[in-house]
Structures are given as structure tokens and as C-alpha cells.
Design an enzyme around this catalytic site. Structure first.
Site, PDB file in Angstrom:
ATOM      1  N   HIS A 165       1.010  -1.115   0.157  1.00 13.71           N
ATOM      2  CA  HIS A 165      -0.134  -0.188   0.146  1.00 13.71           C
ATOM      3  C   HIS A 165       0.640   1.377  -0.128  1.00 13.71           C
ATOM      4  CE1 HIS A 165       1.018  -0.209   4.410  1.00 13.71           C
ATOM      5  NE2 HIS A 165       0.316   0.882   4.278  1.00 13.71           N
ATOM      6  N   VAL A 205       1.090   2.221  -6.732  1.00 12.17           N
ATOM      7  CA  VAL A 205       0.361   1.568  -7.205  1.00 12.17           C
ATOM      8  C   VAL A 205      -0.775   1.573  -5.889  1.00 12.17           C
ATOM      9  CG1 VAL A 205      -1.135  -0.214  -9.023  1.00 12.17           C
ATOM     10  CG2 VAL A 205       0.881   0.994  -8.916  1.00 12.17           C
ATOM     11  N   LEU A 232      -0.807  -7.904  -9.734  1.00 13.60           N
ATOM     12  CA  LEU A 232      -0.100  -6.884 -10.170  1.00 13.60           C
ATOM     13  C   LEU A 232       0.820  -7.257 -10.888  1.00 13.60           C
ATOM     14  CD1 LEU A 232      -2.583  -5.450  -8.800  1.00 13.60           C
ATOM     15  CD2 LEU A 232      -1.248  -2.983  -9.346  1.00 13.60           C
ATOM     16  N   SER A 280       2.882  -6.809 -15.183  1.00 11.59           N
ATOM     17  CA  SER A 280       4.026  -5.767 -15.424  1.00 11.59           C
ATOM     18  C   SER A 280       4.489  -6.464 -17.047  1.00 11.59           C
ATOM     19  CB  SER A 280       5.052  -5.888 -15.130  1.00 11.59           C
ATOM     20  OG  SER A 280       6.624  -4.671 -15.869  1.00 11.59           O
ATOM     21  N   SER A 281       4.723  -4.994 -17.971  1.00 11.74           N
ATOM     22  CA  SER A 281       4.222  -5.680 -19.828  1.00 11.74           C
ATOM     23  C   SER A 281       5.185  -6.417 -20.522  1.00 11.74           C
ATOM     24  CB  SER A 281       4.339  -4.365 -20.198  1.00 11.74           C
ATOM     25  OG  SER A 281       4.801  -3.464 -19.672  1.00 11.74           O
ATOM     26  N   CYS A 282       6.463  -6.467 -19.268  1.00 13.96           N
ATOM     27  CA  CYS A 282       7.834  -7.171 -19.675  1.00 13.96           C
ATOM     28  C   CYS A 282       7.766  -8.470 -19.516  1.00 13.96           C
ATOM     29  CB  CYS A 282       8.811  -6.468 -18.416  1.00 13.96           C
ATOM     30  SG  CYS A 282       9.187  -7.483 -16.293  1.00 13.96           S
ATOM     31  N   TYR A 288      13.076 -10.103 -13.390  1.00 10.64           N
ATOM     32  CA  TYR A 288      11.969 -10.063 -12.700  1.00 10.64           C
ATOM     33  C   TYR A 288      11.185 -10.085 -13.667  1.00 10.64           C
ATOM     34  CZ  TYR A 288       8.248  -5.668 -11.578  1.00 10.64           C
ATOM     35  OH  TYR A 288       7.145  -5.035 -11.527  1.00 10.64           O
ATOM     36  N   LYS A 331       7.756 -12.194 -12.043  1.00  8.50           N
ATOM     37  CA  LYS A 331       5.847 -11.829 -12.949  1.00  8.50           C
ATOM     38  C   LYS A 331       5.048 -13.197 -13.344  1.00  8.50           C
ATOM     39  CE  LYS A 331       5.637  -7.781 -10.926  1.00  8.50           C
ATOM     40  NZ  LYS A 331       4.136  -7.603  -9.509  1.00  8.50           N
ATOM     41  N   THR A 390       1.029  -1.459 -18.175  1.00  3.14           N
ATOM     42  CA  THR A 390       2.280  -1.027 -19.315  1.00  3.14           C
ATOM     43  C   THR A 390       2.962   0.469 -18.377  1.00  3.14           C
ATOM     44  OG1 THR A 390       3.116   0.711 -21.129  1.00  3.14           O
ATOM     45  CG2 THR A 390       0.943   1.666 -20.046  1.00  3.14           C
ATOM     46  N   HIS A 433      12.501   4.620 -13.385  1.00  3.27           N
ATOM     47  CA  HIS A 433      11.863   4.006 -14.951  1.00  3.27           C
ATOM     48  C   HIS A 433      12.022   6.111 -15.424  1.00  3.27           C
ATOM     49  CE1 HIS A 433       8.844   0.850 -12.939  1.00  3.27           C
ATOM     50  NE2 HIS A 433      10.267   0.086 -13.153  1.00  3.27           N
ATOM     51  N   TRP A 492      19.940   8.580 -21.833  1.00  4.61           N
ATOM     52  CA  TRP A 492      20.109   7.221 -22.212  1.00  4.61           C
ATOM     53  C   TRP A 492      20.258   6.891 -23.342  1.00  4.61           C
ATOM     54  CZ3 TRP A 492      21.154   2.516 -18.914  1.00  4.61           C
ATOM     55  CH2 TRP A 492      22.445   2.846 -17.980  1.00  4.61           C
ATOM     56  N   ARG A 506       7.347   3.795 -25.792  1.00  4.39           N
ATOM     57  CA  ARG A 506       6.902   3.439 -24.542  1.00  4.39           C
ATOM     58  C   ARG A 506       5.006   3.503 -24.471  1.00  4.39           C
ATOM     59  NH1 ARG A 506      10.883   0.618 -25.755  1.00  4.39           N
ATOM     60  NH2 ARG A 506      12.118  -0.338 -23.896  1.00  4.39           N
TER      61      ARG A 506
END
Length: 322
Positions: free
Chosen positions: A8, A12, A106, A108-110, A137, A141, A165, A180, A203, A210
Site C-alpha cells: 500500500h 500503485v 499486479l 508488468s508488461s515486461c 523480474y 511476474k 504498461t 524508470h 540514455w 514506450r
């Protein structure tokens, strides 16, 4: 109804907490359970078991995770895979053991392959090699998705997975190395503005594209999917494809993002690229047609979201994660 939000204090989780508190204020009938890391170590199996036995939540939102950008994933791969695997396994299993029938995980898109077709459909999962820079990671997930799927198949639970995303907004991490790209750029342009620098170097080539979703939209989508009737949710998923993508369906190049943030911050200098640094995956755009068909759409545009996030960053500078 008693609902436990794991994580919490994260970006998110805190957004979900704010929306649930608003719902409770308006209608009541909801008890929100939270625990800080010092109160409950989610990697500790016995501690998580005792928590679920004593608190008996009716539903769980699993937003807890160890997260970071390219450099953090490259530097701490063992931490990323171990801590995420442990948290997920402990919470999902102990939720089942305590009789929790509804859980939202939850991800991740990765999770999708590096060379997945764009936009990435849910069916792209496990169809190719992952992006090496965040593979540990991503594997954790994917394991979380499969845990939820497996408990549903074997025990007829209602454990759902959402794959967001790239997220940003209040509560984000603004560390220049471990965050990020969007919050890192906000901080870098703000620093350059304050110091009167003539340029900022980003970078990579700036060409990767994205997709970005404001965390308040993510919280809205999460609660929408958690509350969706079981029959309606199942109608848009499959037994072996039970996760749902959450995004806005539009992407932007990193260079264009830098220009947008530069304008919001008010930096007047030059934006340069550094092709000697890694780009990562060249494009990551989610196919969100299933979520749209269910009846959910994002409400916050990227420009408005960046402006509000920048204001939050300035207003909370003394306590943000730097």
C-alpha cells in the site's frame, strides 16, 4: 468486506488505497487492511501465514513488488527474482489457505518476449525470449500469473492478473539511477533548469517507443477488474490465458517524451542522446482491446498526467524518493 492491499505504500498500492478510501467514505461497508514492511515482511512465509490466519481478509490486491529501471535490474538481478517470487508465492498460497476466493495480482508488461509483435496481445506470453535487462523480474511476474492460473484451475478460486504498461504519477521513484525513465527525466530536467545547464543527455538513441499510463488510471482499472462479475471476466479470458493488459493503447518515443517533459518543466536547453547506452526493447505497446471490450478506458492524458506529476514532485520534494 475486508480487503488487504499488499504494497500500500508503493506507487500503485497507494493509488489503489486512495480510491478505496474514497469509496469507503462515500458508501461505507469496506474495511481496508494494510501493513508496512516493518509490520509484515512479505518474504517471510510464517509471518504471512499468521497474518492471514488472524486477519481473514475477503479479498486481496497484490501490488507489492521490488521494482526498478534498467540499471537496477542489471545490478541486482538476484534480489529482483528472489524477493518477488517469495512475496507472490507467500501471499497467493496463504490467501488460498485462509479461504480468500478473490485476489488481484499486479504484474508488468515486461513479461512479454523482446521480439513480440506490436501491440502485444495477452497470447504473446511465453512465445519467445525475454528482454535480458529485466529477465529475472519478468520471470518472477510470469510465475505470479501462473500461480493465479494454477490455483484457479485446481481450487476454483477467482484469482485475476493484470499486466500494466509503464506507470507514473504521485509516489513514483525519482532516483536518477534506479527509477524508470519518466520520473528520472522529470528530475533531470528540473535539476538542469535549476543549475542553468545548457543541455541534458538521455540514455540511448531516444528512438525506443514506450506507452505510459497514469497510476490513478491503473488504480481505476484494477478496481474495475476486481469488481467485475466472474462470468463477465471469464468471457474475456481463457483458462490458460487469464491475465488482462492495462494501458492506454498509444506510445511515444523516448526523445518525444523528453521534449514533452522539458516543456512542462520549462527547461530551455538542448536535448542530446547517448547511443553508447542501451536502448532496451525498441517498442513496448500493449494490446488493450480486451480491457476496452470489458468497458474500461483511461481518463488522464499523458500531457496532463506529466503536468500533475511534476507539480506533485515539486510540492513533495522534501519527501519524494530521490
Amino acid at each position: 468486506m475486508r480487503i488487504f492491499i499488499a504494497g500500500h505504500r508503493g506507487m500503485v498500492g497507494s493509488a489503489i488505497l486512495r480510491q478505496l478510501q474514497n469509496q469507503t467514505h462515500k458508501s461505507g461497508g469496506l474495511e481496508i487492511l494494510t501493513r508496512s514492511h516493518s509490520e509484515l515482511d512479505l518474504t517471510d512465509q510464517a509471518a504471512v501465514r499468521d497474518f492471514f490466519k488472524s486477519q481473514q481478509p475477503d479479498a486481496v490486491i497484490l501490488a507489492a513488488a521490488k521494482v526498478g529501471g534498467i540499471l537496477a535490474n542489471k545490478t541486482y538481478p538476484a534480489d529482483f527474482i528472489y524477493e518477488n517470487l517469495m512475496m507472490q508465492a507467500n501471499i497467493i498460497h496463504q490467501a488460498f489457505a485462509a479461504g480468500v476466493s478473490k485476489l488481484l495480482f499486479l504484474g508488468s508488461s515486461c513479461i512479454y518476449p523482446k521480439e513480440a509483435s506490436q501491440p502485444m496481445e495477452e497470447g504473446a506470453l511465453l512465445t519467445g525470449l525475454l528482454e535480458p535487462t529485466n529477465e529475472p523480474y519478468a520471470i518472477a511476474k510470469i510465475a505470479g500469473i501462473k500461480l493465479c492460473e494454477s490455483y484457479n484451475r485446481q481450487h476454483q478460486t477467482d484469482y485475476r492478473s493484470v499486466m500494466p504498461t509503464n506507470l507514473y504519477g504521485p509516489g513514483d521513484n525519482f532516483h536518477l539511477e534506479n527509477s524508470h525513465v519518466l520520473p528520472a527525466l522529470i528530475r533531470r530536467f528540473e535539476q538542469a533548469k535549476r543549475q542553468g545547464l545548457s543541455h541534458v543527455t538521455i540514455w540511448g538513441t531516444g528512438k525506443p517507443r514506450r506507452e505510459f499510463l497514469h497510476v490513478d488510471d491503473m488504480a481505476s482499472a484494477s478496481l474495475f477488474l476486481l469488481d467485475l462479475p466472474h462470468e463477465q471476466y471469464e468471457a474475456n479470458t481463457q483458462p490458460m490465458l487469464s491475465h488482462i493488459n492495462v494501458g492506454c493503447g498509444e506510445d511515444i518515443s523516448i526523445y518525444e517524451l523528453a521534449q514533452l517533459i522539458s516543456n512542462v518543466v520549462g527547461f530551455q536547453g538542448e536535448i542530446r542522446t547517448d547511443p553508447t547506452k542501451p536502448d532496451g526493447t525498441m517498442r513496448k505497446l500493449l494490446d488493450v482491446s480486451r480491457l476496452n471490450q470489458m468497458g474500461w478506458q483511461p481518463q488522464i492524458t499523458l500531457s496532463a498526467g506529466i503536468e500533475s506529476t511534476y507539480r506533485w514532485f515539486l510540492d513533495n520534494y522534501d519527501r519524494v524518493r530521490l
